[in-house]
Design a protein around this motif. Structure first.
Motif, mmCIF file in Angstrom:
data_model
loop_
_atom_site.group_PDB
_atom_site.id
_atom_site.type_symbol
_atom_site.label_atom_id
_atom_site.label_comp_id
_atom_site.label_asym_id
_atom_site.label_seq_id
_atom_site.Cartn_x
_atom_site.Cartn_y
_atom_site.Cartn_z
ATOM 1 N N SER A 148 -60.849 12.861 -24.434
ATOM 2 C CA SER A 148 -61.718 13.687 -25.250
ATOM 3 C C SER A 148 -60.893 14.073 -26.470
ATOM 4 C CB SER A 148 -62.170 14.921 -24.475
ATOM 5 O OG SER A 148 -62.940 15.761 -25.309
ATOM 6 N N LYS B 287 -60.233 13.251 -14.328
ATOM 7 C CA LYS B 287 -60.698 13.993 -15.489
ATOM 8 C C LYS B 287 -60.103 13.388 -16.757
ATOM 9 C CE LYS B 287 -60.716 18.293 -12.837
ATOM 10 N NZ LYS B 287 -60.037 19.582 -12.684
ATOM 11 N N SER C 54 -59.573 23.408 -16.522
ATOM 12 C CA SER C 54 -60.453 22.970 -15.441
ATOM 13 C C SER C 54 -61.109 21.617 -15.691
ATOM 14 C CB SER C 54 -61.547 24.019 -15.203
ATOM 15 O OG SER C 54 -62.355 24.158 -16.350
ATOM 16 N N LYS C 55 -61.127 21.153 -16.928
ATOM 17 C CA LYS C 55 -61.883 19.937 -17.237
ATOM 18 C C LYS C 55 -61.043 18.754 -17.674
ATOM 19 C CE LYS C 55 -66.145 22.325 -18.293
ATOM 20 N NZ LYS C 55 -67.141 22.650 -19.313
ATOM 21 N N ALA C 56 -59.713 18.908 -17.752
ATOM 22 C CA ALA C 56 -58.847 17.817 -18.195
ATOM 23 C C ALA C 56 -57.744 17.575 -17.181
ATOM 24 C CB ALA C 56 -58.237 18.141 -19.558
ATOM 25 N N SER C 57 -57.276 16.337 -17.132
ATOM 26 C CA SER C 57 -56.146 16.013 -16.259
ATOM 27 C C SER C 57 -54.823 16.259 -16.968
ATOM 28 C CB SER C 57 -56.231 14.555 -15.798
ATOM 29 O OG SER C 57 -56.210 13.686 -16.912
#
Length: 148
Positions: free
Chosen positions: A47, A2, A66-69
């Motif tokens: 991002s 991610k 939930s969308k990034a590491s």
């Protein structure tokens, strides 16, 4: 993997214009280009975002769960005032690096307290735009260690 979210708070859209003797002449677009180049060298996607609105920053931090590491955050003035950002970061459950362009401890006393630091894995301040590159290095190390 991610992407890493790089979130910037209020007035950072004015970089290069606002108090260049304090914040330097690099623009936010230039800082984003620097981060993109560093991320590519590390094999990371990013991002890169900026908002002057506290609630939007909170929403992005919640999205990062939930969308990034990992998350690199320069909450700017909200660093010193926002319990909402602190609470969102506590719930994020991803590695977090706090970044500031200036050394907040060499500035006004009200800037010495951070609501971000207690929930961050690390803090970088006073290195200008290079602090973001150092934060990407640190986050890359944390993420690599988690894999292994």
């Amino acid at each position: 993997m991610k992407p890493v979210f790089i979130i910037n708070g209020p007035n950072l859209n004015m970089l290069g214009l606002r108090e260049p003797d304090v914040y330097g002449r690099e623009t936010l677009a230039g800082l984003e280009e620097r981060c993109q180049a560093k991320a590519r060298k590390l094999g990371l996607d990013i991002s890169f975002r900026q908002s002057n609105i506290e609630g939007e920053l909170v929403s992005w931090i919640q999205e990062a769960r939930s969308k990034a590491s990992g998350l690199i955050l320069n909450a700017a003035a909200y660093t010193h005032t926002s319990i909402a950002i602190h609470d969102a970061l506590k719930a994020a459950q991803i590695p977090i690096i706090e970044v500031h362009l200036t050394n907040i401890y060499r500035r006004e006393p009200f800037r010495h307290h951070s609501y971000v630091s207690p929930v961050a894995d690390g803090v970088l301040c006073g290195f200008g735009g290079q602090g973001y590159e150092l934060a990407l290095d640190a986050l890359h190390q944390i993420l690599t260690a988690k894999k292994g």
